[in-house]
Design a protein around this motif. Sequence first.
Motif, PDB file in Angstrom:
ATOM      1  N   PRO A  17       0.794  -1.229   0.000  1.00 50.42           N
ATOM      2  CA  PRO A  17       0.000   0.000   0.000  1.00 50.42           C
ATOM      3  C   PRO A  17       0.829   1.282   0.000  1.00 50.42           C
ATOM      4  O   PRO A  17       0.279   2.363  -0.080  1.00 50.42           O
ATOM      5  CB  PRO A  17      -0.814  -0.117   1.288  1.00 50.42           C
ATOM      6  N   GLY A  18       2.142   1.181   0.133  1.00 55.16           N
ATOM      7  CA  GLY A  18       2.992   2.376   0.170  1.00 55.16           C
ATOM      8  C   GLY A  18       3.047   2.976   1.563  1.00 55.16           C
ATOM      9  O   GLY A  18       2.862   2.291   2.555  1.00 55.16           O
ATOM     10  N   VAL A  19       3.291   4.269   1.653  1.00 52.52           N
ATOM     11  CA  VAL A  19       3.433   4.957   2.941  1.00 52.52           C
ATOM     12  C   VAL A  19       2.069   5.089   3.603  1.00 52.52           C
ATOM     13  O   VAL A  19       1.138   5.641   3.027  1.00 52.52           O
ATOM     14  CB  VAL A  19       4.066   6.355   2.735  1.00 52.52           C
ATOM     15  N   LEU A  20       1.966   4.587   4.838  1.00 55.11           N
ATOM     16  CA  LEU A  20       0.705   4.651   5.574  1.00 55.11           C
ATOM     17  C   LEU A  20       0.656   5.808   6.569  1.00 55.11           C
ATOM     18  O   LEU A  20      -0.406   6.196   7.011  1.00 55.11           O
ATOM     19  CB  LEU A  20       0.457   3.334   6.312  1.00 55.11           C
ATOM     20  N   CYS A  21       1.811   6.342   6.930  1.00 52.57           N
ATOM     21  CA  CYS A  21       1.881   7.421   7.920  1.00 52.57           C
ATOM     22  C   CYS A  21       1.429   8.732   7.280  1.00 52.57           C
ATOM     23  O   CYS A  21       2.063   9.216   6.340  1.00 52.57           O
ATOM     24  CB  CYS A  21       3.302   7.561   8.447  1.00 52.57           C
ATOM     25  N   PRO A  22       0.336   9.345   7.773  1.00 60.58           N
ATOM     26  CA  PRO A  22      -0.141  10.600   7.179  1.00 60.58           C
ATOM     27  C   PRO A  22       0.888  11.729   7.277  1.00 60.58           C
ATOM     28  O   PRO A  22       1.060  12.489   6.329  1.00 60.58           O
ATOM     29  CB  PRO A  22      -1.396  10.944   7.975  1.00 60.58           C
ATOM     30  N   LEU A  23       1.582  11.842   8.410  1.00 64.15           N
ATOM     31  CA  LEU A  23       2.575  12.903   8.580  1.00 64.15           C
ATOM     32  C   LEU A  23       3.700  12.738   7.565  1.00 64.15           C
ATOM     33  O   LEU A  23       4.090  13.699   6.894  1.00 64.15           O
ATOM     34  CB  LEU A  23       3.141  12.899  10.002  1.00 64.15           C
ATOM     35  N   GLY A  35       7.053   3.049  11.069  1.00 64.37           N
ATOM     36  CA  GLY A  35       7.700   1.741  11.116  1.00 64.37           C
ATOM     37  C   GLY A  35       6.918   0.720  11.911  1.00 64.37           C
ATOM     38  O   GLY A  35       7.260  -0.459  11.908  1.00 64.37           O
ATOM     39  N   SER A  36       5.850   1.146  12.588  1.00 65.18           N
ATOM     40  CA  SER A  36       5.062   0.207  13.395  1.00 65.18           C
ATOM     41  C   SER A  36       4.404  -0.862  12.532  1.00 65.18           C
ATOM     42  O   SER A  36       4.402  -2.041  12.889  1.00 65.18           O
ATOM     43  CB  SER A  36       3.995   0.949  14.195  1.00 65.18           C
ATOM     44  N   THR A  37       3.866  -0.469  11.408  1.00 66.08           N
ATOM     45  CA  THR A  37       3.266  -1.450  10.501  1.00 66.08           C
ATOM     46  C   THR A  37       4.346  -2.375   9.968  1.00 66.08           C
ATOM     47  O   THR A  37       4.147  -3.588   9.861  1.00 66.08           O
ATOM     48  CB  THR A  37       2.535  -0.744   9.343  1.00 66.08           C
ATOM     49  N   THR A  38       5.512  -1.818   9.674  1.00 70.43           N
ATOM     50  CA  THR A  38       6.626  -2.628   9.193  1.00 70.43           C
ATOM     51  C   THR A  38       7.054  -3.634  10.256  1.00 70.43           C
ATOM     52  O   THR A  38       7.374  -4.781   9.934  1.00 70.43           O
ATOM     53  CB  THR A  38       7.806  -1.726   8.785  1.00 70.43           C
ATOM     54  N   VAL A  39       7.056  -3.227  11.520  1.00 71.26           N
ATOM     55  CA  VAL A  39       7.382  -4.152  12.608  1.00 71.26           C
ATOM     56  C   VAL A  39       6.437  -5.346  12.561  1.00 71.26           C
ATOM     57  O   VAL A  39       6.860  -6.503  12.613  1.00 71.26           O
ATOM     58  CB  VAL A  39       7.296  -3.451  13.988  1.00 71.26           C
ATOM     59  N   ALA A  54      13.183  -1.424  12.057  1.00 77.51           N
ATOM     60  CA  ALA A  54      12.115  -0.536  11.589  1.00 77.51           C
ATOM     61  C   ALA A  54      11.668   0.410  12.692  1.00 77.51           C
ATOM     62  O   ALA A  54      11.462   1.600  12.450  1.00 77.51           O
ATOM     63  CB  ALA A  54      10.931  -1.341  11.071  1.00 77.51           C
ATOM     64  N   ASN A  55      11.500  -0.104  13.904  1.00 75.03           N
ATOM     65  CA  ASN A  55      11.108   0.736  15.033  1.00 75.03           C
ATOM     66  C   ASN A  55      11.304  -0.057  16.322  1.00 75.03           C
ATOM     67  O   ASN A  55      10.433  -0.835  16.715  1.00 75.03           O
ATOM     68  CB  ASN A  55       9.651   1.198  14.901  1.00 75.03           C
ATOM     69  N   PRO A  56      12.443   0.146  16.997  1.00 74.27           N
ATOM     70  CA  PRO A  56      12.710  -0.600  18.229  1.00 74.27           C
ATOM     71  C   PRO A  56      11.656  -0.392  19.321  1.00 74.27           C
ATOM     72  O   PRO A  56      11.343  -1.305  20.070  1.00 74.27           O
ATOM     73  CB  PRO A  56      14.070  -0.081  18.695  1.00 74.27           C
TER      74      PRO A  56
END
Length: 108
Positions: A17-23, A35-39, A54-56
């Motif tokens: 879906p590409g970039v999910l983060c609105p910011l 990176g939460s979705t990537t985690v 992705a996000n520790p």
Amino acid sequence: MAIAAVGASWIHRVNDPGVLCPLRALTGIPCPMCGSTTVFIELGGGRPAQAVLANPVAFTGAIAVALAPLGPGGRWWALQPKTRAWMLGTALVGSELWQLVRFGVLRV
């Protein structure tokens, strides 16, 4: 949670879906939770090292939520509210710095 992670990993590989983060989509600047979705996807795909990178903070949070019923959740709620707020705030600041370096906004 594991079944959902495996399913999300499979769906993501079939249809990214590409970039999910609105910011990040609007400004190019990642948020602390980028990176939460990537985690979730990397854990579902059996790649824990990539999940950590992705996000520790999100990785640690996912593990904590999964283990909370086994006892650590009670220890968290036993902490003073100010201590919990300080810990969460520190984690979010650290996560934002991680993301800024990860995406090349800050150089170290």
